[in-house]
Design a protein around this motif. Structure first.
Motif, PDB file in Angstrom:
ATOM      1  N   ALA A  34       0.860  -1.188   0.000  1.00  0.00           N
ATOM      2  CA  ALA A  34       0.000   0.000   0.000  1.00  0.00           C
ATOM      3  C   ALA A  34       0.895   1.236   0.000  1.00  0.00           C
ATOM      4  O   ALA A  34       2.015   1.208   0.506  1.00  0.00           O
ATOM      5  N   HIS A  57      -2.926  -0.897  -2.905  1.00  0.00           N
ATOM      6  CA  HIS A  57      -3.840   0.106  -2.349  1.00  0.00           C
ATOM      7  C   HIS A  57      -3.131   1.450  -2.350  1.00  0.00           C
ATOM      8  O   HIS A  57      -1.953   1.527  -1.979  1.00  0.00           O
ATOM      9  N   SER A  77      -6.049  -2.632   5.157  1.00  0.00           N
ATOM     10  CA  SER A  77      -5.285  -3.177   4.036  1.00  0.00           C
ATOM     11  C   SER A  77      -4.407  -4.340   4.484  1.00  0.00           C
ATOM     12  O   SER A  77      -4.281  -5.345   3.779  1.00  0.00           O
TER      13      SER A  77
END
Length: 175
Positions: A34, A57, A77
């Motif tokens: 992420a 993400h 996440s």
């Protein structure tokens, strides 16, 4: 309908028409990482990180700050979607360096119109009414240098380190 809305809807229609099998991508990001970065319109995380749909993400906010909501997204996440690494990416010439909580609160108190940035800093050019509610919001600016601001930064970093230990993830801080 506003021209910008028409442009966005047309672009979305073209994107959806060419989406193909991407709708079958798994919910977890394929590359298991992420990015927390700034919302600056000059930055395109997909381009600077070499991303395609489904890869990672990307959490964006003003200044790429590790706010409660950004941390919430990163924990989801990691815990629910299996990311193993986080990258917090900042950039030069960030607008969050140009004001403080006090400046933003004062600008909003004068009017809700868009302010202008000049050599002397931000100034309100609108006609009221404004709202004092902006004085009660923590804006998480980069220009803050108060002891409280440094403590918030340390606490945010500590939270990220705690999440990293628990999830065996790593975080890279780039300035």
């Amino acid at each position: 309908m506003a021209p910008v809305l028409q442009e966005v809807l047309a672009a979305n229609e073209a994107y959806a028409a060419s989406f193909g099998d991407k709708g079958k991508l798994a919910m977890p990001p394929a590359r298991r990482f992420a990015i927390l970065t700034c919302m600056d319109a000059r930055l395109d995380p997909a381009k600077y990180a070499g991303l395609a749909e489904g890869d990672a993400h990307v959490i964006r906010n003003a200044g790429g700050r590790a706010t409660d909501d950004a941390i919430r997204s990163l924990v989801i996440s990691t815990k629910l979607l299996g990311t193993r690494e986080w990258f917090v990416i900042h950039h030069t010439n960030c607008g969050m360096e140009t004001f403080t909580d006090q400046v933003m609160g004062d600008l909003l108190a004068k009017s809700l119109d868009t302010a202008q940035l000049g050599e002397a800093g931000w100034r309100d050019v609108g006609k009221g009414p404004g709202s004092i509610d902006g004085k009660f919001i923590k804006w998480h600016t980069i220009s803050e240098t108060s002891p409280e601001a440094w403590l918030r930064t340390l606490c945010a970093s500590a939270t990220i380190r705690w999440c990293r230990r628990k999830s065996r993830s790593t975080a890279t801080f780039t300035t």
